[in-house]
Design an enzyme around this catalytic site. Structure first.
Site, mmCIF file in Angstrom:
data_model
loop_
_atom_site.group_PDB
_atom_site.id
_atom_site.type_symbol
_atom_site.label_atom_id
_atom_site.label_comp_id
_atom_site.label_asym_id
_atom_site.label_seq_id
_atom_site.Cartn_x
_atom_site.Cartn_y
_atom_site.Cartn_z
ATOM 1 C CD GLU A 41 1.266 -5.040 1.243
ATOM 2 O OE1 GLU A 41 2.245 -5.620 0.745
ATOM 3 O OE2 GLU A 41 0.081 -5.273 0.924
ATOM 4 C CB CYS A 242 -1.832 -7.860 -1.600
ATOM 5 S SG CYS A 242 -0.820 -8.904 -2.658
ATOM 6 C CG ASN A 379 0.537 -4.417 -5.735
ATOM 7 O OD1 ASN A 379 1.704 -4.021 -5.787
ATOM 8 N ND2 ASN A 379 0.203 -5.569 -5.193
ATOM 9 C CD GLU A 380 2.727 -9.200 -7.108
ATOM 10 O OE1 GLU A 380 1.884 -9.929 -6.551
ATOM 11 O OE2 GLU A 380 3.903 -9.120 -6.727
HETATM 12 O O1 AHR Z 1 5.330 -7.876 -0.292
HETATM 13 C C1 AHR Z 1 4.327 -8.811 -0.083
HETATM 14 C C2 AHR Z 1 3.387 -8.934 -1.275
HETATM 15 O O2 AHR Z 1 4.067 -9.455 -2.366
HETATM 16 C C3 AHR Z 1 2.835 -7.643 -1.803
HETATM 17 O O3 AHR Z 1 1.729 -7.238 -1.103
HETATM 18 C C4 AHR Z 1 2.457 -7.985 -3.204
HETATM 19 O O4 AHR Z 1 2.553 -6.903 -4.077
HETATM 20 C C5 AHR Z 1 3.374 -9.119 -3.560
HETATM 21 O O5 AHR Z 1 2.662 -10.222 -3.989
#
Ligand code: AHR
Length: 656
Positions: A41, A242, A379-380
């Site tokens: 990322e 993110c 993603n999350e």
């Molecule tokens: O790895 C850092 C962040 O952690 C990532 O962007 C996200 O997916 C998680 O909250």
């Protein structure tokens, strides 16, 4: 067998003597090729200022609110916005300073400076024109502004710009010294080298080391890409995280903006610029120079399965307090562009060179498909907002591309209500894998060593997509935390039938620009340091084998009550048996490894990672403080007796 070895293998031997019975002749579940991968990322200046080898910050004058961020302008400089690249319309106009002893020009500070290596070549390029038709010279210098020498410039080269039309000009500069904080200076000059007396427009000002990973012109920093290659990653997840979601939807990562000519890839603010006010980086943007084509290519070159993550129609739930309004203007009726993004990406990666998106890939230099097999959607994410959107997007993608394995997420929690709801929804929606995230403390790791032993074998497989041991109050990569990751990973390995992917996170961090730690690989402008956690990951990835040896699960000291955690695999290609053992206690233990089913062992080697010095870490100043050490070890028949030190992780490799 000597008496000590016999004693060690006897039932009821002293408490610190542990026997590990490996049923060497009964290889079980296959270990997926995707195991032990990497998650990239653009956080901590991982892309621009990091892996992406570009050395000029704000090369297209598109940063906001100040289009000259990263630059110092002197003399007569203006920013205009009718440039040759539609998606990056701004450029700089350099005009006469009005006096022969006054100068016009620009100076770029790079990312925390520009790192140069002695005798290395650097490729400078610029798009330029002289709108009035009067030829001007650009004097390009690499400088040490703070030098005490007579001259600040380390090296310089001149370019004559004589066309009224925009053209790309290039020159190569050889650095005479190693310096981590050089700058790039451009003077507007007459053809004779006096102060410029005309007008010259400049756009997309770029400086790359000539020696990039695999020599690609729009390339990666060689040392950082090499560190990825050395891991032998099975899978490569990108581009986030993110940044896939964005702080707002318009700030999300849109892969279509990241392909095609680099000059016309539009800039996007990096959401990690403003995530933490206590580590704030107003100059953190994404140039997308490292875009989806480069990610796919890098996956191929490091031997990892590409795993892109695309937006599901939601901005970051954390940054928007989980408010539905954050996702407007993307209601459930507005998901078609997100579905198109998924299907078009599959075509970009796998379509033939005549297809709409496959053609772009081919034009970029890769007519053969990238052979994409996996796609993560969201993603999350958590809750109903996500489940409703995923159902529509994943449903449409699956219909169009049943051959692609789809990955959903159980959200940011490692357990609890949202996690359970996430898994339930993923099961219902029949995704192929569920992406779990856990940045957790030591206690959590200790309590979760057997996490996957009782997972439902019938549903989706597990992708441990982001994890790291975060020791309380010690958020850096010290050896004391890495031993718990090593121990925990025996549980991933033992459960190879259900755990198909695992990627530590985050991957990269610039020592002067991080927002989040610990991280797997640290770097500055010249150096790289592989953390102790990196070595744990590498030891697993380089020794993942092809099949679990299942008897290890039952016969190995079962629940690690004695602080010993172990697993074993067979590598059918190398005809090698590999036993991994992590000692989470501070005491040494005697271990007897019995390779049941083997008559004898011809060779055994032990690789040791010593994590006993709790606070020890690998830094750019001292990158080899903790590294794996390999040695040959004695055997007796089918047995190996050894002592594992407290807080040590060992990999024992056995040939019959
Ligand atoms: O790895 C850092 C962040 O952690 C990532 O962007 C996200 O997916 C998680 O909250």
């Amino acid at each position: 067998m000597c008496l000590a070895a016999l004693m060690a293998c006897l039932p009821g031997a002293a408490q610190d003597n542990i026997t590990i019975n490996v049923k060497a002749n009964k290889p079980g579940s296959p270990v997926e090729k995707t195991m032990y991968g990497i998650f990239f990322e653009d956080i901590n200046y991982a892309a621009d200022g990091g892996l992406y080898a570009e050395l000029v910050k704000n090369r297209s004058f598109e940063f906001t609110p100040d289009h000259l961020m990263g630059w110092q302008a002197f003399g007569n400089v203006a920013i205009l916005k009718d440039g040759p690249f539609e998606k990056n319309p701004h450029y700089a106009r350099l005009a006469s300073a009005g006096h022969p002893d006054r100068w016009t020009g620009l100076q770029n500070e790079g990312f925390f400076g520009i790192g140069l290596h002695k005798d290395a070549d650097y490729r400078f390029s610029v798009w330029a024109r002289v709108p009035e038709g009067k030829a001007q010279m650009l004097r390009i210098q690499l400088i040490d502004e703070y030098s005490n020498d007579n001259n600040q410039e380390l090296v310089q080269s001149d370019i004559i710009v004589s066309s009224k039309e925009w053209k790309r000009y290039t020159t190569t500069l050889k650095s005479p010294k190693t310096i981590d904080k050089a700058q790039l200076r451009i003077f507007l000059c007459t053809e004779k080298g006096r102060s410029g007396d005309g007008v010259c427009d400049v756009e997309h000002v770029s400086l790359f080391p000539a020696d990039t990973w695999k020599g690609h012109e729009n390339g990666m920093r060689k040392d950082l890409a090499q560190a990825l290659y050395d891991l032998h990653p099975g899978v490569f997840r990108f581009p986030g995280g993110c940044i896939v979601e964005g702080t707002t939807l318009d700030n999300r990562y849109q892969w279509k903006n990241s392909i095609g000519p680099v000059e016309n890839r539009p800039y996007n603010k990096n959401r990690w610029e403003s995530t933490f006010t206590y580590r704030y980086y107003p100059d953190y943007f994404q140039s997308y120079g490292l875009g989806f084509y480069e990610y796919f290519l890098l996956s191929e070159e490091i031997g990892a399965e590409p795993l892109p993550v695309l937006n599901v129609g939601m901005a970051c739930q954390f940054q928007n307090w989980n408010q539905e309004s954050a996702h407007v203007p993307c209601t459930l009726n507005d998901l078609q562009p997100y579905i198109d993004d998924c299907n078009d990406l599959i075509e970009f990666a796998n379509g033939d060179a005549a297809s709409t998106w496959g053609k772009i890939r081919a034009e970029m230099g890769h007519p053969e498909p990238f052979n994409l097999k996996f796609l993560a959607i969201g993603n999350e994410q958590w809750g109903k907002f996500y489940f409703d959107r995923l159902k529509i997007v994943a449903g449409a993608v699956h219909k169009a591309h049943p051959e692609i394995k789809l990955i959903g997420t159980s959200g940011p929690d490692s357990e609890g209500e949202n996690f359970d709801l996430g898994w339930e929804a993923m099961r219902k929606q029949k995704v192929d894998l569920v992406d779990e995230h856990f940045y957790r403390p030591i206690d959590w790791f200790l309590n979760n060593m057997n996490r996957y032993d009782n997972y439902d074998r019938k549903g989706p497989k597990v992708f441990a997509g982001e994890y790291a041991c975060h020791d309380k109050g010690k958020k850096w990569n010290h050896a004391g935390a890495s031993i718990y990751e090593a121990a925990f990973m025996t549980g991933l390995e033992r459960n190879a039938d259900i755990v198909h992917m695992a990627t530590y996170a985050p991957l990269f961090a610039h020592v002067k620009g991080w927002q989040w730690r610990p991280d797997l690989i640290w770097f500055d402008n010249l150096r790289v340091a592989k953390s102790v956690s990196y070595h744990v990951q590498a030891l697993y990835a380089q020794n993942k084998g092809t099949n679990v040896l299942p008897s290890a699960q039952s016969a190995i000291t079962p629940k690690g009550e004695d602080g010993i955690f172990s697993s074993a695999v067979f590598d059918a290609e190398k005809e090698e048996y590999i036993v991994k053992i992590a000692n989470t206690t501070t005491n040494s233990k005697s271990i007897c490894i019995k390779m049941e089913g083997l008559k004898s062992i011809s060779e055994a080697r032990q690789i040791t990672l010593d994590c006993s010095d709790y606070d020890k870490e690998n830094t750019v100043e001292s990158p080899f403080a903790v590294t794996p050490q390999e040695k040959s070890i004695p055997t007796e028949g089918n047995t190996i007796n050894l002592t594992i030190g407290g807080k040590h992780f060992i990999v024992v490799k056995v040939k019959k």
